[in-house]
Design an enzyme around this catalytic site. Structure first.
Site, PDB file in Angstrom:
ATOM      1  CG  HIS A 275     -35.766   8.085 -18.419  1.00  0.00           C
ATOM      2  ND1 HIS A 275     -36.327   8.705 -19.511  1.00  0.00           N
ATOM      3  CD2 HIS A 275     -35.236   9.087 -17.681  1.00  0.00           C
ATOM      4  CE1 HIS A 275     -36.145  10.016 -19.411  1.00  0.00           C
ATOM      5  NE2 HIS A 275     -35.478  10.271 -18.325  1.00  0.00           N
TER       6      HIS A 275
ATOM      7  CG  ASN B 218     -38.492   7.887 -22.531  1.00  0.00           C
ATOM      8  OD1 ASN B 218     -37.982   8.388 -21.544  1.00  0.00           O
ATOM      9  ND2 ASN B 218     -39.144   6.751 -22.518  1.00  0.00           N
TER      10      ASN B 218
ATOM     11  NE  ARG C  45     -32.849  12.157 -19.464  1.00  0.00           N
ATOM     12  CZ  ARG C  45     -33.465  12.527 -20.592  1.00  0.00           C
ATOM     13  NH1 ARG C  45     -32.884  12.333 -21.766  1.00  0.00           N
ATOM     14  NH2 ARG C  45     -34.641  13.097 -20.525  1.00  0.00           N
TER      15      ARG C  45
ATOM     16  CG  HIS D 299     -29.249  16.413 -13.733  1.00  0.00           C
ATOM     17  ND1 HIS D 299     -30.424  17.087 -13.488  1.00  0.00           N
ATOM     18  CD2 HIS D 299     -29.619  15.269 -14.386  1.00  0.00           C
ATOM     19  CE1 HIS D 299     -31.458  16.393 -13.961  1.00  0.00           C
ATOM     20  NE2 HIS D 299     -30.991  15.277 -14.504  1.00  0.00           N
TER      21      HIS D 299
HETATM   22  C1  HEM Z   1     -35.052  14.772 -10.199  1.00  0.00           C
HETATM   23  C2  HEM Z   1     -35.775  14.600 -11.279  1.00  0.00           C
HETATM   24  C3  HEM Z   1     -35.150  14.644 -12.643  1.00  0.00           C
HETATM   25  C4  HEM Z   1     -35.550  15.427 -13.669  1.00  0.00           C
HETATM   26  C5  HEM Z   1     -36.713  16.404 -13.666  1.00  0.00           C
HETATM   27  C6  HEM Z   1     -34.663  15.171 -14.766  1.00  0.00           C
HETATM   28  C7  HEM Z   1     -34.764  15.764 -16.000  1.00  0.00           C
HETATM   29  C8  HEM Z   1     -33.812  15.664 -16.998  1.00  0.00           C
HETATM   30  C9  HEM Z   1     -33.867  16.337 -18.257  1.00  0.00           C
HETATM   31  C10 HEM Z   1     -35.001  17.233 -18.726  1.00  0.00           C
HETATM   32  C11 HEM Z   1     -32.730  16.060 -18.929  1.00  0.00           C
HETATM   33  C12 HEM Z   1     -32.288  16.603 -20.281  1.00  0.00           C
HETATM   34  C13 HEM Z   1     -33.012  16.020 -21.447  1.00  0.00           C
HETATM   35  C14 HEM Z   1     -32.621  16.799 -22.666  1.00  0.00           C
HETATM   36  O1  HEM Z   1     -33.075  17.946 -22.765  1.00  0.00           O
HETATM   37  O2  HEM Z   1     -31.846  16.294 -23.485  1.00  0.00           O
HETATM   38  C15 HEM Z   1     -31.952  15.187 -18.109  1.00  0.00           C
HETATM   39  C16 HEM Z   1     -30.730  14.691 -18.449  1.00  0.00           C
HETATM   40  C17 HEM Z   1     -30.025  13.799 -17.684  1.00  0.00           C
HETATM   41  N1  HEM Z   1     -30.443  13.219 -16.498  1.00  0.00           N
HETATM   42 FE1  HEM Z   1     -32.055  13.773 -15.422  1.00  0.00          FE
HETATM   43  N2  HEM Z   1     -33.742  14.250 -14.400  1.00  0.00           N
HETATM   44  C18 HEM Z   1     -33.993  13.882 -13.104  1.00  0.00           C
HETATM   45  C19 HEM Z   1     -33.329  12.932 -12.360  1.00  0.00           C
HETATM   46  C20 HEM Z   1     -32.246  12.225 -12.824  1.00  0.00           C
HETATM   47  C21 HEM Z   1     -31.653  11.111 -12.135  1.00  0.00           C
HETATM   48  C22 HEM Z   1     -32.175  10.495 -10.858  1.00  0.00           C
HETATM   49  C23 HEM Z   1     -30.576  10.723 -12.873  1.00  0.00           C
HETATM   50  C24 HEM Z   1     -29.613   9.602 -12.612  1.00  0.00           C
HETATM   51  C25 HEM Z   1     -29.199   9.276 -11.418  1.00  0.00           C
HETATM   52  C26 HEM Z   1     -30.508  11.605 -14.019  1.00  0.00           C
HETATM   53  C27 HEM Z   1     -29.516  11.570 -14.954  1.00  0.00           C
HETATM   54  C28 HEM Z   1     -29.483  12.381 -16.078  1.00  0.00           C
HETATM   55  C29 HEM Z   1     -28.346  12.423 -16.984  1.00  0.00           C
HETATM   56  C30 HEM Z   1     -27.042  11.673 -16.824  1.00  0.00           C
HETATM   57  C31 HEM Z   1     -28.703  13.301 -18.005  1.00  0.00           C
HETATM   58  C32 HEM Z   1     -27.880  13.660 -19.244  1.00  0.00           C
HETATM   59  C33 HEM Z   1     -28.272  12.730 -20.367  1.00  0.00           C
HETATM   60  C34 HEM Z   1     -27.439  12.904 -21.619  1.00  0.00           C
HETATM   61  O3  HEM Z   1     -26.447  13.626 -21.629  1.00  0.00           O
HETATM   62  O4  HEM Z   1     -27.785  12.253 -22.611  1.00  0.00           O
HETATM   63  N3  HEM Z   1     -31.543  12.479 -13.959  1.00  0.00           N
HETATM   64  N4  HEM Z   1     -32.639  14.949 -16.937  1.00  0.00           N
HETATM   65  C1  LIG Z   2     -34.689   7.507 -28.609  1.00  0.00           C
HETATM   66  C2  LIG Z   2     -36.082   7.391 -29.085  1.00  0.00           C
HETATM   67  O1  LIG Z   2     -36.678   6.344 -29.114  1.00  0.00           O
HETATM   68  N1  LIG Z   2     -36.655   8.493 -29.501  1.00  0.00           N
HETATM   69  C3  LIG Z   2     -38.003   8.509 -30.011  1.00  0.00           C
HETATM   70  C4  LIG Z   2     -38.888   9.276 -29.071  1.00  0.00           C
HETATM   71  O2  LIG Z   2     -40.155   9.487 -29.629  1.00  0.00           O
HETATM   72  C5  LIG Z   2     -40.150  10.151 -30.880  1.00  0.00           C
HETATM   73  C6  LIG Z   2     -41.581  10.450 -31.264  1.00  0.00           C
HETATM   74  O3  LIG Z   2     -42.390   9.321 -31.205  1.00  0.00           O
HETATM   75  C7  LIG Z   2     -39.429   9.288 -31.911  1.00  0.00           C
HETATM   76  O4  LIG Z   2     -39.421   9.933 -33.166  1.00  0.00           O
HETATM   77  C8  LIG Z   2     -38.007   9.123 -31.409  1.00  0.00           C
HETATM   78  O5  LIG Z   2     -37.298   8.319 -32.295  1.00  0.00           O
END
Ligand code: HEM
Ligand SMILES: CC(=O)N[C@H]1CO[C@H](CO)[C@@H](O)[C@@H]1O
Ligand SMILES: *[C@@H]1O[C@H](CO)[C@@H](O)[C@H](O)[C@H]1NC(C)=O
Ligand SMILES: *[C@@H]1O[C@H](CO)[C@@H](O)[C@H](O)[C@H]1NC(C)=O
Ligand SMILES: *[C@@H]1O[C@H](CO)[C@@H](O)[C@H](O)[C@H]1NC(C)=O
Ligand SMILES: *[C@@H]1O[C@H](CO)[C@@H](O)[C@H](O)[C@H]1NC(C)=O
Length: 353
Positions: free
Chosen positions: A79, A107, A75, A208
């Site tokens: 980003h 983030n 992720r 995902h």
């Molecule tokens: C299509 C648009 C996308 C949206 C709207 C999106 C949105 C999100 C959101 C909201 C989360 C969860 C954050 C949280 O609540 O902790 C997430 C997690 C994640 N996303 Fe996406 N994402 C997108 C595209 C991608 C792409 C292109 C990749 C990589 C190729 C990706 C890889 C991941 C991964 C691996 C996680 C899990 C992160 C973790 O477990 O720490 N995402 N994404």
């Molecule tokens: C991982 C990371 O940097 N998280 C930061 C995202 O932004 C909030 C609010 O500014 C910080 O408190 C987190 O540490």
């Protein structure tokens, strides 16, 4: 050699129609998008020949301790590339220069340990080769290894990125990272701004298949009313995990195989068990439904498309040649490091920059 996206799309659809995946997979197995100017496949072959084996060895070890680091690294690369190009700006800790990408709402949930892990990889690599490998390249390689070591495809990563010296602002971050509440129309527009097409969107969303999400990222589908598209038992499970919309709990993104990089994400979408609006709508929308179905039916086809689109995403607005710098610490620009070393040791510490 590079297949055009249109050709790839035709292959995806012909596979969908004919179910003859073996031929399609073979046809795609060598395809990569064109290289961005300044990147190459053998960039560190003489300056740091052990780069990739070093990273892989350390990640293998790190994932044994915490498999959650793999999705976190994947992720971070996404980003990084979506905001101001793959220049490792996402790794910069906020400083006096202003708020950084890390401080913008999307983030909030980037995992700190994974950001630290990238700097640990840098340390091992720089110890072996000197300060020659960029944090942006290390991030791209770490994302690839996260995919591969979780069971996903192996693919080559073009190298030669340089690290950015500019923070991305909070506004830029918000403007380029699509929200999980977005529908397919808004996702196509968001990817389109970066010249990523519909096939890239569906393939990259397959990221995902590993990792977790916080309730706040999908509470729009639960409160104030339930998104009727969701399958019943799945909805009940989400309500149990997220009794209120501000709950800090998490659920896995792929309920079938949470830590395995496979094509079950697409199977979930067909079963109406996708987590975010942005996921599930890819199956609802007629423009993307066929691609979702073809990936659900054919994992190899997904793997080939994912690798292709990752290499494409990994080259967005890269800095190369004499642009940017090679950071000596992935969390800080060399400028900021030398400023602090002026205080600490009279400025001699980092004179090589
Ligand atoms: C299509 C648009 C996308 C949206 C709207 C999106 C949105 C999100 C959101 C909201 C989360 C969860 C954050 C949280 O609540 O902790 C997430 C997690 C994640 N996303 Fe996406 N994402 C997108 C595209 C991608 C792409 C292109 C990749 C990589 C190729 C990706 C890889 C991941 C991964 C691996 C996680 C899990 C992160 C973790 O477990 O720490 N995402 N994404
Ligand atoms: C991982 C990371 O940097 N998280 C930061 C995202 O932004 C909030 C609010 O500014 C910080 O408190 C987190 O540490
Ligand atoms: C960021 O966006 C907000 C709201 O759109 C705006 O008020 C603010 O001036 C912007 N800040 C910068 C630095 O562009
Ligand atoms: C998709 O989202 C946009 C922006 O939020 C909205 O204007 C549009 O009506 C939505 N389209 C569909 C088909 O729901
Ligand atoms: C979630 O965590 C934040 C910060 O730690 C806290 O302020 C908030 O009360 C928590 N929410 C719930 C519902 O526990
Ligand atoms: C790298 O920079 C960050 C942010 O300035 C700092 O917190 C950290 O201690 C530095 N790491 C090393 C190994 O010097």
């Amino acid at each position: 050699m590079a297949l055009t996206t249109t050709a790839l799309l035709c292959l995806v659809f012909s596979s969908y129609l004919l179910h003859s995946s073996i031929y399609v997979t073979k046809a795609l197995s060598q395809s990569y998008p064109p290289l961005a100017e300044g990147l190459s496949w053998d960039f560190y072959d003489s300056s740091c020949p052990k780069l990739e084996s070093t990273i892989r060895r350390h990640l293998r070890k790190a994932f044994k301790g915490d498999i959650g680091l793999a999705p976190a690294l994947l992720r971070i690369h996404f980003h990084d590339c979506f905001v101001q190009g793959c220049d490792a700006s996402v790794l910069l800790a906020g400083s006096a220069s202003g708020p950084s990408e890390q401080d913008a709402p999307p983030n909030l949930t980037l995992r700190r340990e994974a950001i630290q892990l990238i700097d640990e990889l840098r340390m091992h690599v720089h110890r072996k080769c000197g300060t020659v490998v960029s944090c942006a390249d290390i991030t791209a390689l770490a994302a690839r290894d996260s995919v591969y070591l979780s069971g996903g495809p192996e693919y080559a990563v073009p190298l030669g990125r340089r690290d950015g010296q500019h923070f991305a602002t909070r506004n830029e971050t918000l403007a380029f990272l699509p929200p999980p509440t977005g529908n397919t129309t808004s996702l196509i527009a968001s990817f389109g701004k970066l010249n990523l097409d519909t096939l890239d969107l569906v393939a990259l969303s397959g990221g995902h298949t590993i990792g977790i999400g916080h309730c706040g990222s999908f509470s729009n589908r639960l409160y104030p009313t339930r998104d009727p598209v969701m399958e019943n038992s799945f909805a009940r499970k989400l309500y149990r995990t997220c009794p209120t919309s501000d709950s800090n709990n998490t659920v896995v993104l792929d309920l079938k195989s949470p830590s395995r990089f496979d094509n079950k994400y697409y199977v979930n979408l067909m079963n109406r068990q996708g987590l975010f609006t942005s996921d599930q709508d890819l199956y609802t929308d007629r423009r993307t439904r066929g691609i979702v179905t073809s990936f659900a039916l054919d994992q190899e086809l997904f793997f080939e498309s994912f690798a292709y689109s990752m290499v494409k995403m990994g080259q967005l607005s890269v800095l190369t040649g004499n642009q940017g710098e090679i950071r000596a610490n992935c969390s800080a620009r060399n400028l900021d490091l030398s400023l602090s070393s002026v205080v600490e040791d009279g400025g001699k510490g980092l004179s090589q920059f």
